[in-house]
Design an enzyme around this catalytic site. Structure first.
Site: not given
Ligand code: COA
Length: 158
Positions: A17, A41, A90, A128
């Site tokens: 990140h 999650k 990624r 994560s």
């Molecule tokens: N380096 C390391 N890890 C990375 C990464 C990077 N460059 N890019 C993504 N990841 C990982 C994260 O650690 C995470 O790992 P995990 O699944 O083991 O926890 C995974 O990839 C993706 O997670 P993240 O980027 O945190 O996104 P998410 O899928 O959990 O959530 C939100 C995405 C929170 C941005 C999205 O759900 C959101 O915007 N929620 C608010 C409500 C909304 O607007 N919804 C969208 C319209 S319905």
């Protein structure tokens, strides 16, 4: 001033990140690292713990803000005055998910665009949940996370 929002669940924040955040600062003047809610999650760290780690990890990065928003990320963007959402890619496997998320965001807010950065190849395996799993198994995860995350795991197990 060009503003952007980098949303995620950051459970916890990793060097993957941090890499995306650093690179986004070359394009935008101000980037808000936004703790958003993915309702599918279950998190390891509380909102307060995750915010503390995000704040500490970015405290020496001018142009970075940290915030939490429980609603739609695009609504946060509009209120904050940002037209761009940042996400990291990624691997090809991320693409489909990001494509769907991008389409949902575009449906809700056609005025907000998404900007993607490709992770460095050495960071592509980091997520994560991988960090949480390695840590649970007793592997030293300190090269993969900001130092505050290691501290937070220690605090949690006390
Ligand atoms: N380096 C390391 N890890 C990375 C990464 C990077 N460059 N890019 C993504 N990841 C990982 C994260 O650690 C995470 O790992 P995990 O699944 O083991 O926890 C995974 O990839 C993706 O997670 P993240 O980027 O945190 O996104 P998410 O899928 O959990 O959530 C939100 C995405 C929170 C941005 C999205 O759900 C959101 O915007 N929620 C608010 C409500 C909304 O607007 N919804 C969208 C319209 S319905």
């Amino acid at each position: 001033m060009k503003k952007a929002v980098y949303p995620g669940s950051f459970d916890p924040i990793t060097i993957g990140h941090m890499e995306i955040l650093q690179r986004s600062l070359e394009v935008f003047d101000e980037v808000t690292l936004l703790l958003a809610v993915n309702p599918n999650k279950n998190s390891v760290f509380s909102v307060e713990e995750r915010l503390e780690m995000m704040r500490e990890a970015t405290k020496n990065m001018p142009g970075v803000k940290v915030d939490f928003y429980p609603g739609l990320t695009v609504d946060y963007c509009r209120n904050y005055g940002a037209k761009h959402l940042i996400r990291g890619l990624r691997a090809v496997t991320d693409f489909e998910y990001e494509f769907q998320l991008s389409a949902a965001n575009h449906f809700a807010a056609p005025d907000i665009d998404m900007v993607f950065f490709m992770s460095k190849k050495e960071n592509t395996f980091i997520s994560s949940s991988t960090i949480n799993e390695l840590n649970r198994a007793g592997v030293d995860i300190s090269p993969l996370v900001p130092p505050i995350v290691v501290e937070m795991y220690k605090r949690k197990t006390k």
